[in-house]
Design an enzyme around this catalytic site. Structure first.
Site, mmCIF file in Angstrom:
data_model
loop_
_atom_site.group_PDB
_atom_site.id
_atom_site.type_symbol
_atom_site.label_atom_id
_atom_site.label_comp_id
_atom_site.label_asym_id
_atom_site.label_seq_id
_atom_site.Cartn_x
_atom_site.Cartn_y
_atom_site.Cartn_z
ATOM 1 N N GLY A 11 2.626 2.906 6.333
ATOM 2 C CA GLY A 11 2.982 2.973 4.911
ATOM 3 C C GLY A 11 2.509 4.285 4.307
ATOM 4 O O GLY A 11 1.375 4.697 4.520
ATOM 5 N N ARG A 21 -1.548 19.527 3.710
ATOM 6 C CA ARG A 21 -1.740 20.889 3.189
ATOM 7 C C ARG A 21 -3.106 21.444 3.600
ATOM 8 O O ARG A 21 -3.225 22.560 4.113
ATOM 9 C CB ARG A 21 -1.618 20.839 1.662
ATOM 10 C CG ARG A 21 -2.016 22.100 0.918
ATOM 11 C CD ARG A 21 -1.820 21.825 -0.578
ATOM 12 N NE ARG A 21 -2.205 22.954 -1.406
ATOM 13 C CZ ARG A 21 -3.423 23.133 -1.884
ATOM 14 N NH1 ARG A 21 -4.395 22.294 -1.562
ATOM 15 N NH2 ARG A 21 -3.673 24.173 -2.660
ATOM 16 N N ARG A 72 7.137 3.025 10.762
ATOM 17 C CA ARG A 72 6.358 2.049 11.534
ATOM 18 C C ARG A 72 7.101 1.938 12.866
ATOM 19 O O ARG A 72 8.173 1.354 12.929
ATOM 20 C CB ARG A 72 6.327 0.695 10.831
ATOM 21 C CG ARG A 72 5.722 0.753 9.423
ATOM 22 C CD ARG A 72 5.515 -0.659 8.888
ATOM 23 N NE ARG A 72 5.178 -0.655 7.470
ATOM 24 C CZ ARG A 72 3.969 -0.413 6.986
ATOM 25 N NH1 ARG A 72 2.985 -0.120 7.808
ATOM 26 N NH2 ARG A 72 3.745 -0.453 5.688
ATOM 27 N N ILE A 126 -3.052 2.417 1.130
ATOM 28 C CA ILE A 126 -3.437 1.888 -0.190
ATOM 29 C C ILE A 126 -4.226 0.591 -0.071
ATOM 30 O O ILE A 126 -4.874 0.178 -1.013
ATOM 31 C CB ILE A 126 -2.209 1.683 -1.105
ATOM 32 C CG1 ILE A 126 -1.268 0.612 -0.531
ATOM 33 C CG2 ILE A 126 -1.496 2.997 -1.382
ATOM 34 C CD1 ILE A 126 -0.307 0.042 -1.560
ATOM 35 N N ASP A 127 -4.190 -0.069 1.097
ATOM 36 C CA ASP A 127 -4.845 -1.378 1.246
ATOM 37 C C ASP A 127 -6.377 -1.280 1.307
ATOM 38 O O ASP A 127 -7.073 -2.268 1.129
ATOM 39 C CB ASP A 127 -4.356 -2.081 2.523
ATOM 40 C CG ASP A 127 -2.844 -2.253 2.538
ATOM 41 O OD1 ASP A 127 -2.245 -2.275 1.453
ATOM 42 O OD2 ASP A 127 -2.277 -2.348 3.645
ATOM 43 N N ARG A 154 -0.474 -6.623 -20.481
ATOM 44 C CA ARG A 154 -1.352 -7.287 -21.462
ATOM 45 C C ARG A 154 -0.726 -7.243 -22.861
ATOM 46 O O ARG A 154 -0.821 -8.214 -23.619
ATOM 47 C CB ARG A 154 -2.733 -6.629 -21.470
ATOM 48 C CG ARG A 154 -3.721 -7.298 -22.428
ATOM 49 C CD ARG A 154 -5.112 -6.710 -22.276
ATOM 50 N NE ARG A 154 -5.654 -6.961 -20.947
ATOM 51 C CZ ARG A 154 -6.181 -8.118 -20.553
ATOM 52 N NH1 ARG A 154 -6.246 -9.132 -21.395
ATOM 53 N NH2 ARG A 154 -6.646 -8.273 -19.331
ATOM 54 N N GLU A 187 -8.061 -12.024 -16.186
ATOM 55 C CA GLU A 187 -8.839 -13.255 -16.384
ATOM 56 C C GLU A 187 -9.184 -13.894 -15.039
ATOM 57 O O GLU A 187 -10.256 -14.457 -14.862
ATOM 58 C CB GLU A 187 -8.040 -14.257 -17.238
ATOM 59 C CG GLU A 187 -8.227 -14.098 -18.743
ATOM 60 C CD GLU A 187 -7.626 -12.825 -19.315
ATOM 61 O OE1 GLU A 187 -6.634 -12.335 -18.736
ATOM 62 O OE2 GLU A 187 -8.162 -12.305 -20.312
ATOM 63 N N GLU A 222 -1.237 -10.139 -2.346
ATOM 64 C CA GLU A 222 -0.084 -10.657 -1.593
ATOM 65 C C GLU A 222 -0.514 -11.491 -0.386
ATOM 66 O O GLU A 222 0.265 -12.283 0.137
ATOM 67 C CB GLU A 222 0.845 -9.524 -1.152
ATOM 68 C CG GLU A 222 0.246 -8.590 -0.114
ATOM 69 C CD GLU A 222 1.258 -7.577 0.433
ATOM 70 O OE1 GLU A 222 2.464 -7.753 0.260
ATOM 71 O OE2 GLU A 222 0.798 -6.591 1.040
HETATM 72 O O1 F6P Z 1 -0.023 -1.105 4.250
HETATM 73 C C1 F6P Z 1 0.542 -0.691 3.059
HETATM 74 C C2 F6P Z 1 1.520 -1.722 2.558
HETATM 75 O O2 F6P Z 1 2.080 -1.268 1.343
HETATM 76 C C3 F6P Z 1 0.957 -3.132 2.383
HETATM 77 O O3 F6P Z 1 0.213 -3.281 1.200
HETATM 78 C C4 F6P Z 1 2.213 -3.966 2.415
HETATM 79 O O4 F6P Z 1 1.938 -5.280 2.841
HETATM 80 C C5 F6P Z 1 3.056 -3.232 3.432
HETATM 81 O O5 F6P Z 1 2.566 -1.902 3.486
HETATM 82 C C6 F6P Z 1 4.520 -3.202 3.119
HETATM 83 O O6 F6P Z 1 5.163 -2.539 4.156
HETATM 84 P P1 F6P Z 1 6.673 -2.043 4.121
HETATM 85 O O7 F6P Z 1 6.752 -0.895 3.165
HETATM 86 O O8 F6P Z 1 6.948 -1.650 5.521
HETATM 87 O O9 F6P Z 1 7.486 -3.203 3.629
#
Ligand code: F6P
Length: 329
Positions: A11, A21, A72, A126-127, A154, A187, A222
């Protein structure tokens, strides 16, 4: 002469361009020649490469995504794909590799190191689920995007006296949900790492209503799975929102932020982290070190063995979940 292949994989994460860079320019400084490998390990298999020099990486520090593109690669998990990747490395005269990506990509980097190609990894995802580093490239930008989105949501939640369920990415990690929820004043925050039933979540919303809270923001990772009801193909955010509607807690809406979190101009933090990682990675390569990755440890950039990718990641601090709960009451 070192000829360094650079690729971004998995990702995309904001700050990958800043890393490319800085890597190219640090390499040039050390008289290391660079070659760009396009579309991650897919490009390595298909010999999809191109020259990379100081001028070709100009004007990208502020751009999200990755100029090398990403993928990927299923094929790289198979022996035939791996053999073709090794052949490209020989054909292109590549003597070392820099892999910028998340856990899966760093496992690929380790495989290459184990198969004779000195490879250094830079964590970018980002995870924030890469073991060994407190931050990966892209996390800070994604968090700031969550906070901006929560600020906007909000406004409507307050104006219409609604519950908003906001689902965020993170795969099996609750890092973005936790830190984004904490910073955005949610919350309730629901993580894969902490069990909760839909019933208990609804009870908390209702308790808020009884205390005079006429709106509620629930941030759901998620990867969260409720303990009392199967998801049955629904996203966890949908499951939470449906339950709240069913018991008539508050009028409820669901927003899934999804890929909004992956794009955008990297924050100053991500640009600086990427640049620091890249400089150290290139130094490791010039010293002939392979099978290592850069990591942010107590504010320093360290080099760790790539084997840390097999260790559990400890970035989700559960004490912060208690804090998020207390300060949202
Ligand atoms: O690993 C980064 C991520 O954005 C995860 O948060 C998410 O589950 C996954 O990649 C989504 O992958 P793709 O863009 O292949 O659907």
């Amino acid at each position: 002469m070192t000829r360094l292949g650079i690729l971004t994989s998995g990702g995309d994460a904001p700050g990958m361009n800043a890393a490319i860079r800085a890597a190219v320019r640090s390499a040039t400084e050390r008289r290391i020649e660079c070659v760009g490998i396009h579309r991650g390990f897919s490009g390595l298999i298909e010999a999809d490469t191109g020259p990379l020099g100081n001028r070709s990486v100009g004007g990208i520090i502020e751009r999200g995504g990755t100029m090398l593109r990403s993928a990927r690669s299923e094929a790289f998990l198979r022996p035939d794909g791996q053999a073709r990747a090794l052949q490209t490395i020989v054909d292109e005269g590549i003597t070392a590799l820099l892999v910028i990506g998340g856990n899966g990509s760093l496992r690929g980097a380790r495989w290459l190191s184990q198969n004779g190609v000195p490879t250094v990894g830079i964590p970018a995802s980002i995870d924030n689920d890469v073991p060994g580093t407190s931050m990966a490239i892209g996390v800070d930008t994604a968090l700031n995007t969550v906070v901006e989105c929560l600020n906007r949501i909000r406004d409507t939640a307050v104006a219409h006296e609604r519950a908003f369920v906001v689902e965020v990415m993170g795969r099996k990690s609750g890092y973005i949900a936790l830190m984004g929820g904490l910073a955005g004043g949610a919350e309730i925050v629901l993580l894969p790492e902490v069990a909760a039933s839909l019933e208990s979540i609804a009870d908390r919303v209702l308790a808020g209503v009884r205390k005079g809270k006429r709106h509620s923001i629930l941030v759901v990772a998620e990867g969260f799975v409720p303990s009392d009801e199967p998801l049955d193909g629904r996203s966890p955010g949908r499951a939470v929102a449906s339950y709240l509607e069913r018991i008539d807690a508050l009028e409820t809406r669901l927003t899934i932020l999804g890929h909004l979190l992956r794009g955008g101009s990297p924050t100053a933090f991500d640009r600086i982290l990427a640049s620091r990682f890249a400089e150290v990675a290139v130094a490791l390569i010039s010293e002939g070190a392979g099978a290592s990755m850069t990591a942010l440890v107590d504010g320093r950039i360290d080099a760790l063995p790539l084997d840390v990718v097999d260790e559990p990641c400890t970035n989700v601090d559960r004490k912060l979940l208690d804090l998020a709960d207390v300060i949202a009451r």
